[in-house]
Design a protein around this motif. Structure first.
Motif, PDB file in Angstrom:
ATOM      1  N   ALA A   1       0.833  -1.209   0.000  1.00  0.00           N
ATOM      2  CA  ALA A   1       0.000   0.000   0.000  1.00  0.00           C
ATOM      3  C   ALA A   1       0.869   1.262   0.000  1.00  0.00           C
ATOM      4  CB  ALA A   1      -0.937  -0.003   1.203  1.00  0.00           C
ATOM      5  N   LEU A   2       1.921   1.266   0.812  1.00  0.00           N
ATOM      6  CA  LEU A   2       2.805   2.441   0.864  1.00  0.00           C
ATOM      7  C   LEU A   2       3.461   2.669  -0.490  1.00  0.00           C
ATOM      8  CD1 LEU A   2       4.628   2.273   4.312  1.00  0.00           C
ATOM      9  CD2 LEU A   2       2.701   3.689   3.622  1.00  0.00           C
ATOM     10  N   ASP A   3       3.882   1.580  -1.112  1.00  0.00           N
ATOM     11  CA  ASP A   3       4.517   1.680  -2.419  1.00  0.00           C
ATOM     12  C   ASP A   3       3.527   2.253  -3.439  1.00  0.00           C
ATOM     13  OD1 ASP A   3       6.610   1.124  -4.349  1.00  0.00           O
ATOM     14  OD2 ASP A   3       5.271  -0.453  -5.084  1.00  0.00           O
ATOM     15  N   TYR A   4       2.316   1.695  -3.424  1.00  0.00           N
ATOM     16  CA  TYR A   4       1.294   2.151  -4.380  1.00  0.00           C
ATOM     17  C   TYR A   4       0.948   3.622  -4.147  1.00  0.00           C
ATOM     18  CZ  TYR A   4      -3.027   2.450  -7.034  1.00  0.00           C
ATOM     19  OH  TYR A   4      -3.991   2.828  -7.932  1.00  0.00           O
ATOM     20  N   MET A   5       0.843   3.979  -2.869  1.00  0.00           N
ATOM     21  CA  MET A   5       0.414   5.341  -2.524  1.00  0.00           C
ATOM     22  C   MET A   5       1.554   6.355  -2.612  1.00  0.00           C
ATOM     23  SD  MET A   5      -2.854   5.241  -1.969  1.00  0.00           S
ATOM     24  CE  MET A   5      -3.200   6.789  -1.111  1.00  0.00           C
ATOM     25  N   GLY A   6       2.778   5.889  -2.782  1.00  0.00           N
ATOM     26  CA  GLY A   6       3.912   6.814  -2.869  1.00  0.00           C
ATOM     27  C   GLY A   6       4.154   7.544  -1.564  1.00  0.00           C
ATOM     28  N   LEU A   7       3.989   6.831  -0.461  1.00  0.00           N
ATOM     29  CA  LEU A   7       4.180   7.432   0.858  1.00  0.00           C
ATOM     30  C   LEU A   7       5.310   6.711   1.593  1.00  0.00           C
ATOM     31  CD1 LEU A   7       0.436   7.713   1.971  1.00  0.00           C
ATOM     32  CD2 LEU A   7       1.904   9.597   1.206  1.00  0.00           C
ATOM     33  N   THR A   8       5.856   7.389   2.598  1.00  0.00           N
ATOM     34  CA  THR A   8       6.932   6.816   3.390  1.00  0.00           C
ATOM     35  C   THR A   8       6.450   6.628   4.824  1.00  0.00           C
ATOM     36  OG1 THR A   8       8.417   8.160   2.063  1.00  0.00           O
ATOM     37  CG2 THR A   8       9.364   7.148   4.025  1.00  0.00           C
ATOM     38  N   ALA A   9       6.775   5.498   5.390  1.00  0.00           N
ATOM     39  CA  ALA A   9       6.398   5.236   6.780  1.00  0.00           C
ATOM     40  C   ALA A   9       6.938   6.350   7.677  1.00  0.00           C
ATOM     41  CB  ALA A   9       6.949   3.885   7.228  1.00  0.00           C
ATOM     42  N   GLY A  10       6.095   6.801   8.586  1.00  0.00           N
ATOM     43  CA  GLY A  10       6.541   7.785   9.569  1.00  0.00           C
ATOM     44  C   GLY A  10       6.320   9.237   9.152  1.00  0.00           C
ATOM     45  N   GLN A  11       6.061   9.491   7.883  1.00  0.00           N
ATOM     46  CA  GLN A  11       5.871  10.894   7.492  1.00  0.00           C
ATOM     47  C   GLN A  11       4.486  11.382   7.941  1.00  0.00           C
ATOM     48  OE1 GLN A  11       4.938  10.029   2.795  1.00  0.00           O
ATOM     49  NE2 GLN A  11       5.543  12.115   3.292  1.00  0.00           N
ATOM     50  N   PRO A  12       4.387  12.660   8.342  1.00  0.00           N
ATOM     51  CA  PRO A  12       3.064  13.180   8.711  1.00  0.00           C
ATOM     52  C   PRO A  12       2.126  13.066   7.508  1.00  0.00           C
ATOM     53  CG  PRO A  12       4.794  14.739   9.323  1.00  0.00           C
ATOM     54  CD  PRO A  12       5.447  13.683   8.478  1.00  0.00           C
ATOM     55  N   ILE A  13       0.899  12.652   7.736  1.00  0.00           N
ATOM     56  CA  ILE A  13      -0.034  12.466   6.615  1.00  0.00           C
ATOM     57  C   ILE A  13      -0.306  13.805   5.924  1.00  0.00           C
ATOM     58  CG2 ILE A  13      -2.175  12.643   8.007  1.00  0.00           C
ATOM     59  CD1 ILE A  13      -1.589  10.199   5.061  1.00  0.00           C
ATOM     60  N   THR A  14      -0.133  14.898   6.654  1.00  0.00           N
ATOM     61  CA  THR A  14      -0.367  16.228   6.059  1.00  0.00           C
ATOM     62  C   THR A  14       0.683  16.601   5.012  1.00  0.00           C
ATOM     63  OG1 THR A  14       0.766  17.155   7.972  1.00  0.00           O
ATOM     64  CG2 THR A  14      -1.636  17.195   8.014  1.00  0.00           C
ATOM     65  N   GLU A  15       1.734  15.786   4.906  1.00  0.00           N
ATOM     66  CA  GLU A  15       2.723  16.048   3.854  1.00  0.00           C
ATOM     67  C   GLU A  15       2.259  15.563   2.488  1.00  0.00           C
ATOM     68  OE1 GLU A  15       6.523  14.432   4.830  1.00  0.00           O
ATOM     69  OE2 GLU A  15       6.913  15.934   6.386  1.00  0.00           O
ATOM     70  N   ALA A  16       1.160  14.798   2.474  1.00  0.00           N
ATOM     71  CA  ALA A  16       0.691  14.250   1.194  1.00  0.00           C
ATOM     72  C   ALA A  16       0.093  15.364   0.342  1.00  0.00           C
ATOM     73  CB  ALA A  16      -0.323  13.138   1.437  1.00  0.00           C
ATOM     74  N   ARG A  17       0.779  15.678  -0.750  1.00  0.00           N
ATOM     75  CA  ARG A  17       0.365  16.754  -1.663  1.00  0.00           C
ATOM     76  C   ARG A  17      -0.669  16.181  -2.630  1.00  0.00           C
ATOM     77  NH1 ARG A  17       3.184  21.225  -4.934  1.00  0.00           N
ATOM     78  NH2 ARG A  17       2.635  20.674  -7.075  1.00  0.00           N
ATOM     79  N   VAL A  18      -1.789  16.874  -2.781  1.00  0.00           N
ATOM     80  CA  VAL A  18      -2.853  16.331  -3.633  1.00  0.00           C
ATOM     81  C   VAL A  18      -2.895  17.036  -4.989  1.00  0.00           C
ATOM     82  CG1 VAL A  18      -4.258  15.646  -1.646  1.00  0.00           C
ATOM     83  CG2 VAL A  18      -4.692  17.852  -2.749  1.00  0.00           C
ATOM     84  N   ASP A  19      -3.294  16.276  -6.016  1.00  0.00           N
ATOM     85  CA  ASP A  19      -3.438  16.811  -7.368  1.00  0.00           C
ATOM     86  C   ASP A  19      -4.902  17.070  -7.708  1.00  0.00           C
ATOM     87  OD1 ASP A  19      -0.583  16.224  -8.112  1.00  0.00           O
ATOM     88  OD2 ASP A  19      -1.292  14.196  -7.672  1.00  0.00           O
ATOM     89  N   VAL A  20      -5.759  16.262  -7.098  1.00  0.00           N
ATOM     90  CA  VAL A  20      -7.184  16.286  -7.427  1.00  0.00           C
ATOM     91  C   VAL A  20      -7.990  16.257  -6.135  1.00  0.00           C
ATOM     92  CG1 VAL A  20      -9.050  15.038  -8.623  1.00  0.00           C
ATOM     93  CG2 VAL A  20      -6.749  15.041  -9.595  1.00  0.00           C
ATOM     94  N   VAL A  21      -9.121  16.956  -6.140  1.00  0.00           N
ATOM     95  CA  VAL A  21     -10.057  16.868  -5.016  1.00  0.00           C
ATOM     96  C   VAL A  21     -11.421  16.524  -5.590  1.00  0.00           C
ATOM     97  CG1 VAL A  21     -11.259  18.176  -3.215  1.00  0.00           C
ATOM     98  CG2 VAL A  21      -8.777  18.386  -3.477  1.00  0.00           C
ATOM     99  N   PHE A  22     -12.026  15.482  -5.019  1.00  0.00           N
ATOM    100  CA  PHE A  22     -13.358  15.065  -5.479  1.00  0.00           C
ATOM    101  C   PHE A  22     -14.342  15.141  -4.314  1.00  0.00           C
ATOM    102  CE2 PHE A  22     -16.373  11.380  -5.960  1.00  0.00           C
ATOM    103  CZ  PHE A  22     -17.194  11.980  -6.902  1.00  0.00           C
ATOM    104  N   ILE A  23     -15.329  16.019  -4.456  1.00  0.00           N
ATOM    105  CA  ILE A  23     -16.388  16.122  -3.453  1.00  0.00           C
ATOM    106  C   ILE A  23     -17.659  15.623  -4.117  1.00  0.00           C
ATOM    107  CG2 ILE A  23     -17.738  17.707  -2.007  1.00  0.00           C
ATOM    108  CD1 ILE A  23     -15.166  19.463  -1.864  1.00  0.00           C
ATOM    109  N   GLY A  24     -18.131  14.467  -3.674  1.00  0.00           N
ATOM    110  CA  GLY A  24     -19.300  13.857  -4.293  1.00  0.00           C
ATOM    111  C   GLY A  24     -19.465  12.430  -3.812  1.00  0.00           C
TER     112      GLY A  24
END
Lengths: 203, 478
Positions: free
Chosen positions: B328-351
């Motif tokens: 999951a971390l590999d797929y999501m491009g995230l690193t263990a231990g990093q604050p989740i708020t560091e995740a930069r988003v490209d798209v926002v979907f409200i619906g």
């Protein structure tokens, strides 16, 4: 519905847990109005890269697993969307039995509507089958009548299954036909309800 | 013999709908059958092949939602560019016409996502049994209706017989006590619950949600909560009806009127779990412990408080879970231990059927407005879209000026449908794109091949659009 009785077939291991129905058959294949032909989309994102080229390392693409009939999968197989395209795709691909430690409810139910046998075994038994599936001989025998899975090395595991579901699967019975034998009960129920909850009767 | 215990809400609805027992299964009467274009063509074809007809077209309602584009709907189905989608929509139109089923076609103001339309029209009522060929049918449980997703063979069965063959599930009660802190709502409860019991935690069960925090939710909030019951593996979610329910239902097109309303109300008030009812399992949470919650991985159980960090695979108990987390971390491009708020988003979907109702749009618009008044817009690198759940939600939002707020702040205001929740229409993620989404599934590829989904509430998603990364909405609104 096609009956399921006994199957001797190659099995392939898919170790991941929580394989969801979006992974089994991705969205782009849901636009069909047919039940047939969905095998081409089975595990599409696992089997093919973004250019549509086969990923040679994915288990179902490896030559030793060609013509596979049984899938041994991780826990909670078939979670997520209710799409019956998932069992349709598995069957169209040639897989008529999935073995796991557990299945999501709707997928499990959908299997029985289509003659695809979902078998629940204990974690250590699934693990043993996974190991054998990775070996050279991986022909497994699934016997619904006897409720057993016999591994390539001859280890036999028995499984539980609802007796009514088993009986229907063995004969390939259509549920609608059976329910319609109770049509009078449905008529009576509807008549009573029309009196007790009249606001549900629309003009 | 042990003393008789009381009945649960689920027991009561079940008992009231058993037509007969046959071969170890109950034949359960279905009060309302909702249908849409994707999971019905093969069911109608099956009926035709067997020479069977639809038993109760009057208890069936059809919408076009999964496939529809979210622009140009007024041009009609003939203008849908995707040929397969168009054929599927046309097949539904033909099937409902041939069988006399009420249908809100694409472009009709009453059309929208099936789980928004049913309640909005007053078709969803307490004590009912409801089915639809869609797993998120659990949504309607917010009204104290037993609402279940079914496969296409069962759709055919219900069309032909108005019943479903089923064995009874177990009773699971999830109680959320206390009152939530600011910025915390139904979506956070729902994600926290899935996180607590896991995606298979509710397998074989019907979940009844209870407790002070649940009672405090609006109908929109209860729908969000029950919508995610399926993500906890449950067949259905339930909230016992109360005054909040009746206030919502009063005056809806299909709600009973006059004397019938009083009669219905008396009936609905019988649907609650008795004090001495016994549940097979109980889970208790405290609302005060729940923070705004987001997902970090590729399963709805992969949740983290927005104040938290991406977990390490090593922190999981079993080898399977460790492997899943690594993947999951590999797929999501995230690193263990990093604050989740560091995740930069490209798209926002409200619906989506989870969060596209008027209250959801209001809460997102409040964040957008606050940002706008402070000189902030949707971050330049973010594509943000708002897709109302139905034509009527869209109309109401426009009457309240929410569309103007969204547009001024840089959000795209779309036409109703399932849209990017599952990406069957043209709205989807490109490979590698990261999306803050108010939908229900963060599965690999769900919103588009290679797309990375973080589930969260509408307010949190709106805040992420402004900040350009996952952010604690409480800080933004401070």
């Amino acid at each position: 519905m096609k009956a399921f009785t006994k199957l001797d077939a190659r099995m392939a291991p898919l170790t991941m847990a929580n394989i969801d129905t979006d992974q089994i058959i991705p969205k782009q294949f849901l636009k069909t109005v047919e039940r047939e032909g969905l095998g081409k989309g089975l595990f599409y994102d696992f089997r093919f890269d973004e250019q549509g080229v086969e990923k040679t390392d994915f288990v179902l693409n490896r030559p030793e697993y060609s013509g596979v009939g049984v899938l041994v999968a991780g826990d909670n197989f078939g979670c997520g969307s209710s799409r019956e395209h998932a069992p349709w795709a598995l069957l169209d691909f040639g897989i008529s039995c999935v073995i796991s430690t557990s299945f999501a409810d709707i997928f499990y139910n959908n299997c029985f509507q289509n003659g695809l046998l979902p078998v629940v075994l204990k974690p250590e038994e699934v693990q043993a089958l996974m190991e054998e599936a990775k070996g050279g001989n991986h022909v497994v025998t699934v016997d619904l009548e006897a409720q057993t899975v016999v591994s390539p090395s001859g280890a036999a595991f028995s499984f539980q299954i609802d007796p009514q579901r088993k009986a229907k699967m063995l004969q390939g019975l259509d549920a609608i036909g059976e329910t319609l034998t109770a049509a009078v009960d449905i008529d009576v129920y509807e008549s009573k309800r029309a009196l007790s909850e009249p606001w549900l009767e629309r003009a | 013999m042990p003393p008789m215990s009381g009945k649960t809400l689920y027991d009561k609805i079940w008992d009231a709908h058993v037509v007969a027992q046959q071969d170890g299964e109950a034949i359960l009467y279905i009060d309302l059958h909702l249908i849409h274009e994707v999971t019905t063509p093969q069911a109608f074809a099956g009926l035709r092949a067997a020479g069977r007809s639809v038993r109760r077209p009057d208890r069936t309602l059809a919408v076009a939602d999964h496939n529809v584009p979210t622009e140009g709907q007024a041009l009609g189905v003939g203008a849908v560019a995707d040929e397969e989608a168009r054929l599927q929509l046309q097949t539904l139109e033909r099937n409902v016409k041939d069988n006399g089923i009420e249908f809100f076609p694409m472009g009709d103001i009453r059309n929208g996502i099936v789980h928004v339309v049913g309640p909005e029209q007053g078709r969803t009522q307490p004590g009912m049994t409801i089915v639809c060929g869609d797993s998120h049918t659990s949504t309607h449980g917010a009204f104290g209706a037993l609402a279940q997703g079914i496969g296409t063979s069962e759709v055919e069965h219900v069309l032909a017989t108005q019943t479903l063959r089923q064995k009874k599930s177990k009773n699971l009660r999830v109680t959320v006590n206390g009152t939530p802190g600011p910025g915390v709502g139904a979506k956070d409860f729902a994600l926290a619950i899935v996180g607590a019991i896991g995606t298979a935690g509710g397998t074989g069960s019907v979940i009844e949600y209870a407790g002070e925090a649940i009672r405090g939710l609006s109908m929109e909030g209860r729908m969000t909560l029950c919508n995610l019951a399926i993500e906890a593996g449950a067949r259905a979610g339930l909230v016992a009806p109360d005054q909040t329910t009746y206030d919502y239902m009063m005056g809806r097109p299909a709600s009973p009127k006059g004397a019938a309303w009083e009669m219905a109300l008396a009936h609905w008030k019988t649907f609650f779990s008795d004090d001495d009812a016994v549940f097979d399992r109980e889970v208790v949470l405290d609302a005060a412990d729940i923070a705004p919650t987001v997902t970090w991985g590729t399963s709805p159980e992969d949740v983290v408080a927005v104040t938290g960090n991406v977990p390490s695979p090593e922190s999981f108990a079993t080898p399977d879970k460790k492997i899943s987390a690594e993947r999951a971390l590999d797929y999501m491009g995230l690193t263990a231990g990093q604050p989740i708020t560091e995740a930069r988003v490209d798209v926002v979907f409200i619906g989506s059927c989870t969060n596209s109702r008027i209250e959801d749009l209001r809460s997102a618009a409040a964040v957008a407005q606050h940002a706008f008044l402070n000189g902030r817009l949707v971050a330049p690198h973010v594509r943000a879209m708002v897709v109302p759940g139905s034509g009527l939600v869209k109309e109401q939002a426009e009457e309240e000026g929410l569309d103007a707020i969204f547009k001024a702040a840089g959000f795209d205001w779309r036409e109703p449908g399932c849209s990017m929740c599952l990406g069957m229409n043209p709205d989807r993620l490109a490979p590698g794109e990261r999306c803050a989404s108010t939908s229900n599934r963060n599965f690999e590829g769900r919103q588009g091949r290679g797309g990375r989904t973080h589930l969260m509430s509408p307010a949190m998603a709106a805040a992420a659009a402004i900040a350009g990364h996952i952010v604690d909405v409480r800080e933004m609104m401070a």
